[in-house]
Design a protein around this motif. Structure first.
Motif, mmCIF file in Angstrom:
data_model
loop_
_atom_site.group_PDB
_atom_site.id
_atom_site.type_symbol
_atom_site.label_atom_id
_atom_site.label_comp_id
_atom_site.label_asym_id
_atom_site.label_seq_id
_atom_site.Cartn_x
_atom_site.Cartn_y
_atom_site.Cartn_z
ATOM 1 N N PRO A 152 0.816 -1.222 0.000
ATOM 2 C CA PRO A 152 0.000 0.000 0.000
ATOM 3 C C PRO A 152 0.852 1.277 0.000
ATOM 4 C CG PRO A 152 -0.960 -1.626 1.467
ATOM 5 C CD PRO A 152 0.365 -2.195 1.012
ATOM 6 N N HIS A 153 0.501 2.200 -0.873
ATOM 7 C CA HIS A 153 1.329 3.385 -1.101
ATOM 8 C C HIS A 153 0.480 4.563 -1.569
ATOM 9 C CE1 HIS A 153 0.807 1.392 -4.982
ATOM 10 N NE2 HIS A 153 0.873 2.600 -5.512
ATOM 11 N N THR A 154 1.149 5.721 -1.672
ATOM 12 C CA THR A 154 0.548 6.939 -2.236
ATOM 13 C C THR A 154 1.052 7.078 -3.662
ATOM 14 O OG1 THR A 154 0.795 7.953 -0.046
ATOM 15 C CG2 THR A 154 0.368 9.451 -1.906
ATOM 16 N N ASP A 155 0.181 7.419 -4.605
ATOM 17 C CA ASP A 155 0.664 7.674 -5.963
ATOM 18 C C ASP A 155 1.316 9.052 -6.042
ATOM 19 O OD1 ASP A 155 0.054 5.251 -7.045
ATOM 20 O OD2 ASP A 155 -1.224 6.056 -8.649
ATOM 21 N N ARG A 156 2.399 9.159 -6.801
ATOM 22 C CA ARG A 156 3.178 10.394 -7.012
ATOM 23 C C ARG A 156 3.695 10.948 -5.678
ATOM 24 N NH1 ARG A 156 5.559 10.947 -10.513
ATOM 25 N NH2 ARG A 156 5.218 12.987 -11.416
ATOM 26 N N LEU A 214 -4.120 4.834 1.339
ATOM 27 C CA LEU A 214 -3.067 4.122 0.604
ATOM 28 C C LEU A 214 -3.758 3.042 -0.227
ATOM 29 C CD1 LEU A 214 -0.442 3.519 3.472
ATOM 30 C CD2 LEU A 214 -0.510 5.418 1.829
ATOM 31 N N HIS A 215 -3.132 2.677 -1.329
ATOM 32 C CA HIS A 215 -3.685 1.590 -2.144
ATOM 33 C C HIS A 215 -2.554 0.669 -2.589
ATOM 34 C CE1 HIS A 215 -2.175 4.453 -5.068
ATOM 35 N NE2 HIS A 215 -2.045 3.433 -5.906
ATOM 36 N N GLY A 216 -2.895 -0.581 -2.820
ATOM 37 C CA GLY A 216 -1.910 -1.558 -3.286
ATOM 38 C C GLY A 216 -2.649 -2.696 -3.962
HETATM 39 FE FE LIG Z 1 -0.296 3.202 -7.205
#
Ligand SMILES: [Fe+2]
Length: 269
Positions: A114-118, A243-245
Protein backbone atom coordinates in the motif's frame (compact mmCIF):
# COMPACT_ATOMS: atom_id res chain seq x y z
CA UNK A 1 -7.30 -13.78 2.89
CA UNK A 2 -9.44 -14.42 5.96
CA UNK A 3 -7.93 -11.37 7.63
CA UNK A 4 -8.69 -9.23 4.60
CA UNK A 5 -12.26 -10.48 4.55
CA UNK A 6 -12.77 -9.63 8.21
CA UNK A 7 -11.50 -6.14 7.55
CA UNK A 8 -13.84 -5.63 4.63
CA UNK A 9 -16.63 -6.40 7.06
CA UNK A 10 -15.32 -3.75 9.46
CA UNK A 11 -14.99 -1.28 6.62
CA UNK A 12 -18.53 -2.03 5.60
CA UNK A 13 -19.69 -0.88 9.04
CA UNK A 14 -17.61 2.29 8.91
CA UNK A 15 -18.97 3.07 5.46
CA UNK A 16 -22.51 2.47 6.70
CA UNK A 17 -23.40 0.28 3.75
CA UNK A 18 -26.94 -0.70 4.59
CA UNK A 19 -27.27 -4.47 4.46
CA UNK A 20 -29.91 -6.52 6.22
CA UNK A 21 -28.39 -8.84 8.81
CA UNK A 22 -30.62 -11.61 7.49
CA UNK A 23 -29.01 -11.58 4.06
CA UNK A 24 -26.05 -13.94 3.72
CA UNK A 25 -23.93 -11.42 1.83
CA UNK A 26 -20.17 -11.71 1.62
CA UNK A 27 -18.04 -8.58 2.30
CA UNK A 28 -17.36 -8.26 -1.44
CA UNK A 29 -21.10 -8.40 -2.14
CA UNK A 30 -21.64 -5.63 0.41
CA UNK A 31 -19.23 -3.39 -1.49
CA UNK A 32 -20.95 -4.28 -4.78
CA UNK A 33 -24.33 -3.47 -3.28
CA UNK A 34 -23.07 -0.06 -2.13
CA UNK A 35 -21.42 0.75 -5.47
CA UNK A 36 -22.67 3.72 -7.48
CA UNK A 37 -23.90 2.95 -11.03
CA UNK A 38 -22.11 5.16 -13.56
CA UNK A 39 -25.20 6.01 -15.61
CA UNK A 40 -27.47 6.46 -12.57
CA UNK A 41 -29.17 9.71 -11.65
CA UNK A 42 -26.73 12.08 -9.88
CA UNK A 43 -23.90 9.52 -10.04
CA UNK A 44 -21.21 12.23 -9.99
CA UNK A 45 -22.82 13.94 -6.98
CA UNK A 46 -23.00 10.60 -5.14
CA UNK A 47 -19.31 9.92 -5.83
CA UNK A 48 -18.36 13.42 -4.65
CA UNK A 49 -20.42 12.91 -1.49
CA UNK A 50 -18.73 9.57 -0.80
CA UNK A 51 -15.26 10.98 -1.45
CA UNK A 52 -15.94 14.04 0.71
CA UNK A 53 -17.13 11.99 3.68
CA UNK A 54 -15.28 8.66 3.43
CA UNK A 55 -12.49 9.40 0.99
CA UNK A 56 -13.38 6.44 -1.22
CA UNK A 57 -16.14 5.44 -3.65
CA UNK A 58 -16.83 2.29 -5.65
CA UNK A 59 -18.50 2.67 -9.03
CA UNK A 60 -19.72 0.13 -11.59
CA UNK A 61 -20.92 0.20 -15.18
CA UNK A 62 -17.73 1.66 -16.70
CA UNK A 63 -18.07 0.16 -20.15
CA UNK A 64 -15.24 1.85 -22.05
CA UNK A 65 -12.07 3.85 -21.70
CA UNK A 66 -14.04 6.85 -23.02
CA UNK A 67 -16.58 6.42 -20.17
CA UNK A 68 -13.67 6.42 -17.75
CA UNK A 69 -11.99 9.57 -19.14
CA UNK A 70 -15.29 11.47 -19.36
CA UNK A 71 -16.11 10.57 -15.76
CA UNK A 72 -12.69 11.80 -14.61
CA UNK A 73 -13.15 15.07 -16.54
CA UNK A 74 -16.46 15.62 -14.76
CA UNK A 75 -14.59 15.43 -11.43
CA UNK A 76 -11.85 17.91 -12.31
CA UNK A 77 -8.55 18.35 -14.13
CA UNK A 78 -6.72 15.23 -15.29
CA UNK A 79 -3.08 15.27 -14.18
CA UNK A 80 -0.53 13.70 -16.49
CA UNK A 81 1.67 10.91 -15.11
CA UNK A 82 5.17 10.20 -16.51
CA UNK A 83 3.90 6.76 -17.60
CA UNK A 84 0.56 7.90 -18.99
CA UNK A 85 -0.53 8.35 -22.58
CA UNK A 86 -1.79 11.69 -23.90
CA UNK A 87 -5.27 11.59 -22.35
CA UNK A 88 -3.59 10.90 -18.98
CA UNK A 89 -4.60 7.23 -18.77
CA UNK A 90 -1.97 4.72 -17.68
CA UNK A 91 -2.61 1.07 -18.46
CA UNK A 92 -1.35 -0.91 -15.46
CA UNK A 93 -0.64 -4.38 -16.74
CA UNK A 94 2.23 -6.83 -16.71
CA UNK A 95 4.89 -5.45 -19.02
CA UNK A 96 8.27 -7.15 -18.73
CA UNK A 97 10.00 -4.39 -20.66
CA UNK A 98 9.57 -1.87 -17.83
CA UNK A 99 8.74 -3.88 -14.71
CA UNK A 100 12.39 -4.26 -13.61
CA UNK A 101 12.98 -0.50 -13.40
CA UNK A 102 12.90 1.14 -9.96
CA UNK A 103 9.42 2.43 -9.16
CA UNK A 104 7.81 0.35 -11.93
CA UNK A 105 6.82 -2.68 -9.90
CA UNK A 106 3.22 -1.85 -10.83
CA UNK A 107 3.97 -3.29 -14.27
CA UNK A 108 4.97 -6.65 -12.82
CA UNK A 109 2.72 -9.39 -11.46
CA UNK A 110 4.11 -8.92 -7.93
CA UNK A 111 2.35 -7.63 -4.85
CA UNK A 112 2.32 -3.83 -4.48
CA UNK A 113 2.61 -2.66 -0.89
CA UNK A 114 0.00 0.00 0.00
CA UNK A 115 1.33 3.39 -1.10
CA UNK A 116 0.55 6.94 -2.24
CA UNK A 117 0.66 7.67 -5.96
CA UNK A 118 3.18 10.39 -7.01
CA UNK A 119 4.62 10.44 -3.48
CA UNK A 120 7.84 12.11 -4.68
CA UNK A 121 6.05 15.26 -5.86
CA UNK A 122 5.45 18.41 -3.81
CA UNK A 123 1.68 17.87 -3.93
CA UNK A 124 0.43 14.48 -5.13
CA UNK A 125 -2.85 14.66 -7.10
CA UNK A 126 -5.82 14.41 -4.75
CA UNK A 127 -7.88 11.82 -6.62
CA UNK A 128 -6.82 8.43 -7.91
CA UNK A 129 -9.23 6.58 -10.22
CA UNK A 130 -8.69 2.95 -11.17
CA UNK A 131 -10.99 0.98 -13.45
CA UNK A 132 -10.69 -2.72 -14.04
CA UNK A 133 -10.65 -3.48 -17.75
CA UNK A 134 -9.73 -7.12 -17.20
CA UNK A 135 -9.57 -8.91 -13.84
CA UNK A 136 -6.72 -11.37 -13.23
CA UNK A 137 -7.81 -15.02 -13.22
CA UNK A 138 -5.73 -15.55 -10.05
CA UNK A 139 -5.11 -12.92 -7.34
CA UNK A 140 -4.81 -9.23 -8.16
CA UNK A 141 -6.97 -8.14 -5.22
CA UNK A 142 -6.81 -4.36 -4.67
CA UNK A 143 -5.90 -3.34 -1.12
CA UNK A 144 -6.85 -0.12 0.68
CA UNK A 145 -5.74 1.53 3.94
CA UNK A 146 -7.48 4.52 5.56
CA UNK A 147 -4.94 6.87 7.17
CA UNK A 148 -7.32 7.72 10.04
CA UNK A 149 -7.79 4.05 10.95
CA UNK A 150 -4.06 3.42 10.57
CA UNK A 151 -3.13 6.34 12.82
CA UNK A 152 -5.59 5.21 15.51
CA UNK A 153 -4.17 1.68 15.32
CA UNK A 154 -0.57 2.91 15.64
CA UNK A 155 -1.42 5.35 18.46
CA UNK A 156 -2.96 2.49 20.44
CA UNK A 157 0.01 0.17 19.95
CA UNK A 158 3.04 2.46 19.78
CA UNK A 159 2.40 6.16 20.58
CA UNK A 160 6.09 6.95 20.10
CA UNK A 161 5.91 5.69 16.52
CA UNK A 162 2.76 7.76 15.91
CA UNK A 163 4.62 10.88 17.04
CA UNK A 164 7.60 10.04 14.87
CA UNK A 165 5.40 9.74 11.77
CA UNK A 166 4.41 13.41 12.15
CA UNK A 167 8.01 14.61 12.61
CA UNK A 168 9.52 16.64 9.76
CA UNK A 169 12.29 15.11 7.69
CA UNK A 170 11.38 11.57 8.61
CA UNK A 171 11.19 10.27 5.05
CA UNK A 172 12.65 10.93 1.62
CA UNK A 173 10.84 9.73 -1.50
CA UNK A 174 12.86 10.19 -4.64
CA UNK A 175 12.66 9.48 -8.36
CA UNK A 176 14.47 10.89 -11.37
CA UNK A 177 12.04 13.82 -11.64
CA UNK A 178 11.36 14.95 -8.07
CA UNK A 179 12.18 14.47 -4.39
CA UNK A 180 9.99 14.83 -1.32
CA UNK A 181 11.53 15.28 2.10
CA UNK A 182 9.18 15.47 5.07
CA UNK A 183 6.73 13.66 7.32
CA UNK A 184 4.60 10.60 6.58
CA UNK A 185 1.52 11.92 8.41
CA UNK A 186 0.47 15.57 8.19
CA UNK A 187 -2.48 17.47 9.61
CA UNK A 188 -4.37 18.98 6.68
CA UNK A 189 -5.83 22.49 6.64
CA UNK A 190 -9.27 20.89 7.18
CA UNK A 191 -8.08 19.14 10.35
CA UNK A 192 -7.94 15.68 8.79
CA UNK A 193 -4.84 13.48 8.61
CA UNK A 194 -3.00 13.16 5.34
CA UNK A 195 -0.62 10.31 4.62
CA UNK A 196 2.21 9.90 2.14
CA UNK A 197 4.03 6.58 1.97
CA UNK A 198 5.84 4.14 -0.25
CA UNK A 199 7.73 0.96 0.61
CA UNK A 200 10.03 0.30 -2.30
CA UNK A 201 13.53 1.20 -3.48
CA UNK A 202 12.58 4.85 -3.79
CA UNK A 203 11.76 5.36 -0.10
CA UNK A 204 14.38 6.30 2.55
CA UNK A 205 13.69 6.70 6.26
CA UNK A 206 15.53 8.31 9.20
CA UNK A 207 17.20 5.94 11.68
CA UNK A 208 14.57 6.15 14.49
CA UNK A 209 11.82 5.28 12.00
CA UNK A 210 13.94 2.62 10.29
CA UNK A 211 14.21 0.94 13.71
CA UNK A 212 10.41 0.76 13.91
CA UNK A 213 9.77 0.13 10.24
CA UNK A 214 8.51 -3.43 10.67
CA UNK A 215 5.95 -2.18 13.24
CA UNK A 216 4.76 0.41 10.73
CA UNK A 217 4.47 -2.00 7.80
CA UNK A 218 2.73 -4.60 9.98
CA UNK A 219 0.21 -1.95 11.10
CA UNK A 220 -0.46 -1.03 7.45
CA UNK A 221 -1.07 -4.70 6.60
CA UNK A 222 -3.36 -5.12 9.61
CA UNK A 223 -5.44 -2.06 8.62
CA UNK A 224 -5.73 -3.05 4.94
CA UNK A 225 -8.91 -4.37 3.42
CA UNK A 226 -9.07 -6.08 0.05
CA UNK A 227 -11.52 -5.97 -2.81
CA UNK A 228 -11.11 -7.62 -6.20
CA UNK A 229 -12.38 -5.25 -8.86
CA UNK A 230 -14.38 -6.91 -11.62
CA UNK A 231 -14.33 -5.77 -15.21
CA UNK A 232 -16.22 -2.45 -15.44
CA UNK A 233 -15.78 -1.63 -11.75
CA UNK A 234 -13.93 1.48 -10.65
CA UNK A 235 -12.59 2.82 -7.39
CA UNK A 236 -12.15 6.54 -6.79
CA UNK A 237 -10.11 7.47 -3.74
CA UNK A 238 -8.55 10.41 -1.95
CA UNK A 239 -4.86 9.81 -2.57
CA UNK A 240 -3.95 11.97 0.44
CA UNK A 241 -6.13 9.92 2.80
CA UNK A 242 -6.02 6.33 1.49
CA UNK A 243 -3.07 4.12 0.60
CA UNK A 244 -3.68 1.59 -2.14
CA UNK A 245 -1.91 -1.56 -3.29
CA UNK A 246 -2.64 -5.01 -4.68
CA UNK A 247 -1.85 -8.65 -4.13
CA UNK A 248 0.28 -10.61 -6.60
CA UNK A 249 -1.55 -12.09 -9.56
CA UNK A 250 -1.34 -14.72 -12.28
CA UNK A 251 -2.51 -14.35 -15.88
CA UNK A 252 -3.49 -11.10 -17.54
CA UNK A 253 -4.78 -8.14 -15.53
CA UNK A 254 -5.56 -4.70 -17.00
CA UNK A 255 -6.28 -1.62 -14.91
CA UNK A 256 -6.74 1.90 -16.26
CA UNK A 257 -5.50 4.65 -13.96
CA UNK A 258 -6.14 8.37 -13.94
CA UNK A 259 -5.05 11.07 -11.52
CA UNK A 260 -7.33 14.06 -11.05
CA UNK A 261 -7.12 17.40 -9.29
CA UNK A 262 -10.79 17.90 -8.45
CA UNK A 263 -12.75 21.10 -8.64
CA UNK A 264 -15.65 20.16 -6.34
CA UNK A 265 -14.41 17.98 -3.46
CA UNK A 266 -14.75 19.26 0.08
CA UNK A 267 -13.26 17.27 2.93
CA UNK A 268 -15.42 16.19 5.81
CA UNK A 269 -14.55 13.75 8.59
FE1 LIG B 1 -0.30 3.20 -7.20
Amino acid sequence: MQVLNAQIRDRGKVNRIEVSKNLPLSPAEQIRLGAIRLGADKAIEKVIESISSRGIAFVNGVESRTDFVNFARALGRIVQHPDSERAGVTLITNNHEVSNRDGHQGFSTQELFPHTDRSTTAKPPLLLLMTCSKAAPIGGVSTFVDSAALLAHIKAGDPELAELLFAPNTAIFHDRLSTYEGAIFEESAEGSVNIRFRNDRRGYFCAPLAAKFSTLTRAIQQCAFGYKLRSGEMVVLNNHRWLHGRTAFGGERMIWRLLVEPSRIHHRR
